[in-house]
Design a protein around this motif. Structure first.
Motif, PDB file in Angstrom:
ATOM      1  N   PRO A 157      46.304  52.967  24.539  1.00 24.98           N
ATOM      2  CA  PRO A 157      45.778  54.337  24.466  1.00 24.98           C
ATOM      3  C   PRO A 157      44.392  54.340  23.842  1.00 24.98           C
ATOM      4  N   ARG A 158      43.543  55.271  24.286  1.00 24.86           N
ATOM      5  CA  ARG A 158      42.167  55.328  23.785  1.00 24.86           C
ATOM      6  C   ARG A 158      41.902  56.711  23.206  1.00 24.86           C
ATOM      7  N   GLU A 159      41.636  56.762  21.923  1.00 23.94           N
ATOM      8  CA  GLU A 159      41.283  58.024  21.281  1.00 23.94           C
ATOM      9  C   GLU A 159      39.788  58.275  21.445  1.00 23.94           C
ATOM     10  N   PHE A 160      39.428  59.536  21.697  1.00 21.73           N
ATOM     11  CA  PHE A 160      38.014  59.895  21.854  1.00 21.73           C
ATOM     12  C   PHE A 160      37.398  60.343  20.530  1.00 21.73           C
ATOM     13  N   LEU A 161      38.229  60.580  19.513  1.00 20.78           N
ATOM     14  CA  LEU A 161      37.770  60.907  18.149  1.00 20.78           C
ATOM     15  C   LEU A 161      36.825  62.107  18.103  1.00 20.78           C
ATOM     16  N   GLY A 162      37.098  63.098  18.945  1.00 19.39           N
ATOM     17  CA  GLY A 162      36.292  64.316  18.947  1.00 19.39           C
ATOM     18  C   GLY A 162      35.132  64.291  19.915  1.00 19.39           C
ATOM     19  N   TYR A 163      34.929  63.169  20.605  1.00 24.35           N
ATOM     20  CA  TYR A 163      33.819  63.034  21.551  1.00 24.35           C
ATOM     21  C   TYR A 163      34.308  63.218  22.995  1.00 24.35           C
ATOM     22  N   LEU A 164      33.363  63.305  23.903  1.00 21.54           N
ATOM     23  CA  LEU A 164      33.687  63.497  25.310  1.00 21.54           C
ATOM     24  C   LEU A 164      34.004  62.178  26.010  1.00 21.54           C
TER      25      LEU A 164
ATOM     26  N   TRP B 241      25.932  43.813   0.488  1.00 25.60           N
ATOM     27  CA  TRP B 241      27.191  43.326   1.044  1.00 25.60           C
ATOM     28  C   TRP B 241      28.238  44.423   1.131  1.00 25.60           C
ATOM     29  N   PHE B 242      28.134  45.410   0.272  1.00 25.98           N
ATOM     30  CA  PHE B 242      29.061  46.543   0.323  1.00 25.98           C
ATOM     31  C   PHE B 242      28.927  47.288   1.652  1.00 25.98           C
ATOM     32  N   TRP B 243      27.679  47.493   2.082  1.00 26.41           N
ATOM     33  CA  TRP B 243      27.440  48.159   3.361  1.00 26.41           C
ATOM     34  C   TRP B 243      27.938  47.289   4.517  1.00 26.41           C
ATOM     35  N   ILE B 244      27.683  45.993   4.437  1.00 29.86           N
ATOM     36  CA  ILE B 244      28.134  45.087   5.507  1.00 29.86           C
ATOM     37  C   ILE B 244      29.650  45.133   5.653  1.00 29.86           C
ATOM     38  N   ALA B 245      30.353  45.090   4.513  1.00 25.30           N
ATOM     39  CA  ALA B 245      31.816  45.172   4.547  1.00 25.30           C
ATOM     40  C   ALA B 245      32.274  46.508   5.129  1.00 25.30           C
ATOM     41  N   GLY B 246      31.573  47.572   4.758  1.00 28.90           N
ATOM     42  CA  GLY B 246      31.912  48.891   5.280  1.00 28.90           C
ATOM     43  C   GLY B 246      31.720  48.984   6.784  1.00 28.90           C
ATOM     44  N   TYR B 247      30.646  48.357   7.276  1.00 25.65           N
ATOM     45  CA  TYR B 247      30.389  48.370   8.718  1.00 25.65           C
ATOM     46  C   TYR B 247      31.449  47.555   9.480  1.00 25.65           C
ATOM     47  N   TRP B 248      31.870  46.429   8.895  1.00 24.98           N
ATOM     48  CA  TRP B 248      32.944  45.647   9.513  1.00 24.98           C
ATOM     49  C   TRP B 248      34.216  46.479   9.617  1.00 24.98           C
ATOM     50  N   ALA B 249      34.544  47.169   8.537  1.00 20.89           N
ATOM     51  CA  ALA B 249      35.754  47.997   8.530  1.00 20.89           C
ATOM     52  C   ALA B 249      35.658  49.122   9.562  1.00 20.89           C
ATOM     53  N   ALA B 250      34.488  49.770   9.622  1.00 20.29           N
ATOM     54  CA  ALA B 250      34.296  50.862  10.581  1.00 20.29           C
ATOM     55  C   ALA B 250      34.379  50.355  12.009  1.00 20.29           C
TER      56      ALA B 250
ATOM     57  N   ILE C  96      35.984  47.666  13.177  1.00 19.83           N
ATOM     58  CA  ILE C  96      37.371  47.304  13.510  1.00 19.83           C
ATOM     59  C   ILE C  96      38.215  48.559  13.720  1.00 19.83           C
ATOM     60  N   TRP C  97      38.032  49.555  12.866  1.00 18.12           N
ATOM     61  CA  TRP C  97      38.817  50.788  12.983  1.00 18.12           C
ATOM     62  C   TRP C  97      38.500  51.532  14.280  1.00 18.12           C
ATOM     63  N   ILE C  98      37.217  51.649  14.609  1.00 17.23           N
ATOM     64  CA  ILE C  98      36.817  52.326  15.847  1.00 17.23           C
ATOM     65  C   ILE C  98      37.325  51.570  17.067  1.00 17.23           C
ATOM     66  N   TYR C  99      37.280  50.234  16.991  1.00 14.87           N
ATOM     67  CA  TYR C  99      37.800  49.427  18.106  1.00 14.87           C
ATOM     68  C   TYR C  99      39.295  49.678  18.321  1.00 14.87           C
ATOM     69  N   LYS C 100      40.059  49.707  17.227  1.00 14.80           N
ATOM     70  CA  LYS C 100      41.495  49.931  17.349  1.00 14.80           C
ATOM     71  C   LYS C 100      41.805  51.313  17.903  1.00 14.80           C
ATOM     72  N   LYS C 101      40.979  52.298  17.569  1.00 14.79           N
ATOM     73  CA  LYS C 101      41.229  53.662  18.031  1.00 14.79           C
ATOM     74  C   LYS C 101      40.742  53.890  19.459  1.00 14.79           C
ATOM     75  N   THR C 102      39.581  53.332  19.806  1.00  9.76           N
ATOM     76  CA  THR C 102      38.951  53.656  21.096  1.00  9.76           C
ATOM     77  C   THR C 102      39.079  52.550  22.135  1.00  9.76           C
TER      78      THR C 102
END
Length: 408
Positions: A144-151, A177-186, A188-194
């Motif tokens: 399944p692919r979530e659009f997360l509020g987008y078209l 490195w905090f930002w890099i870790a945050g981007y990795w998390a984002a 991975i999360w977006i990939y799993k959702k979309t």
């Protein structure tokens, strides 16, 4: 905050950024379920307001060199060709690129980065708490692919790629490195959702590159040029858009599902080769372009998915060639190649590296043609329009990915 430490605006820059924030913000909103059609009175009113502010900026600056005059003529011709295919939005952002010619790109990058983070985070949050629709495609399937509020499911990953690339250019090897870790998390999360697999891979390439540069810069006390080692690779990077365009067009035009290797590549690229070949066979290529009714897996503003036969060209090179024609496609390739050469001479290797990744990204994502998704279209225009004297002075500066400490 350090991102805005250099964001001291001149009086004549204020109207530009007012127009820019309004334009980028409204176009990001336009890609969501809360958006509005480009033919709506509201959107046309926004465009008129933006153009008025840009005119005010030019009036306050009152600086119009020979290159700028030539750019106006060239942009006018390009806008006419684009107008033939009814692409009003594309024609408008050419004006923004022109009016940004004398503004520090880091200011534009910082504003875009934070505006995109704020607006996209809000949209995704609203979709997850139920304030707006989070459309799910193939909800009963194993993917399944979530659009997360987008078209369209690919929009969140596309915006994330632009945010990370802008951050990389602003901070160079000093990204926390905090930002890099945050981007990795984002990512991975977006990939799993979309399930945006290919966009996920390109973001991974960008993040791995950032990490590699940080590590090499810290531990290697030498001067190097990363992706630009020697004249051969330099030549390849400068002509990267031409090389990628020609090679991908040949593959799409000559695609045959009976050839095993092409069939495997087509499967990896989610049937993009087959769709591109069908579009070429059906519509061909014209000198001045044409209007083509492409339909993909997105939804409209009434949150309804298209039920007819789907055909969409994600390869930007073929899409641009079919939609705008041979003349404009060749002209744009020439201009981008000249810009890549000038970045190479300026030794702006971070810009070259990011544009090189975008060249590959354009093979599977046509959305990089819009400045609210790919803000690096603006420096391409800047480096082409700037006067020769300004460019000559900048050549002496340099911007290596790694520099050596001078010994006394």
């Amino acid at each position: 905050m350090t991102y805005f430490s250099n964001l001291k605006l001149y009086k004549w820059e204020i109207p530009f950024f007012m127009a820019y924030v309004l334009y980028i913000g409204s176009n990001i909103l336009k890609t969501t379920v809360m958006g509005f059609d480009t033919d709506s009175l509201l959107f046309k009113g926004i465009i008129v307001a933006c153009l008025s502010l840009l005119m005010l900026k030019e009036f306050l600056k009152q600086e119009f060199g020979s290159r700028a005059f030539f750019a106006v003529i060239l942009i006018g011709a390009m806008m006419y060709i684009i107008h033939l295919s009814k692409s009003f939005t594309v024609a408008t952002f050419l004006i923004f690129i022109f009016c940004a010619r004398d503004i520090d790109y880091k200011k534009i990058a910082a504003v875009t980065m934070w505006l995109t983070i704020a607006e996209c985070s809000l949209i995704i949050l609203m979709s997850k708490v139920g304030m707006i629709t989070n459309y799910v495609m193939d909800e009963e399937s194993t993917r399944p692919r979530e659009f997360l509020g987008y078209l369209y499911a690919l929009f969140p990953a596309a915006y994330l790629f632009n945010i990370i690339a802008l951050h990389m250019y602003i901070k160079k090897d000093k990204m926390n490195w905090f930002w890099i870790a945050g981007y990795w998390a984002a990512n991975i999360w977006i990939y799993k959702k979309t399930d945006a697999r290919l966009s996920f891979c390109f973001i991974c390439i960008l993040l791995v590159s950032i990490m590699t540069i940080k590590i090499v810069k810290k531990y290697k006390k030498c001067r190097y040029k990363a992706v630009l080692l020697g004249n051969v690779m330099g030549f390849g990077v400068i002509f990267s858009y031409v090389i990628v365009a020609i090679s991908s067009l040949i593959i799409l035009i000559k695609y045959d599902h009976h050839i095993p290797i092409l069939a495997k590549i087509n499967k990896i690229f989610a049937n993009r080769l087959a769709y591109g070949h069908i579009s070429y066979e059906k519509y061909g290529i014209k000198l001045l372009g044409q209007q083509i009714p492409w339909y993909g897996n997105g939804i409209d503003y009434s949150e309804q998915a298209y039920q007819g036969e789907k055909l969409y060209v994600d390869n930007l090179y073929l899409q641009f060639l079919q939609q705008y024609g041979i003349i404009l496609a060749v002209l744009v390739l020439i201009l981008v190649t000249v810009a890549m050469y000038r970045f190479f001479v300026k030794r702006d290797y971070y810009m070259l590296f990011i544009l090189l990744i975008i060249a590959g990204h354009a093979m599977i994502d046509d959305m990089v043609q819009h400045i609210w998704i790919n803000t690096f279209l603006i420096p391409i225009g800047q480096v082409l329009i700037k006067d020769t004297e300004v460019f000559a002075r900048q050549r002496l500066g340099g911007n290596d990915l790694c520099t050596v400490k001078q010994t006394q």
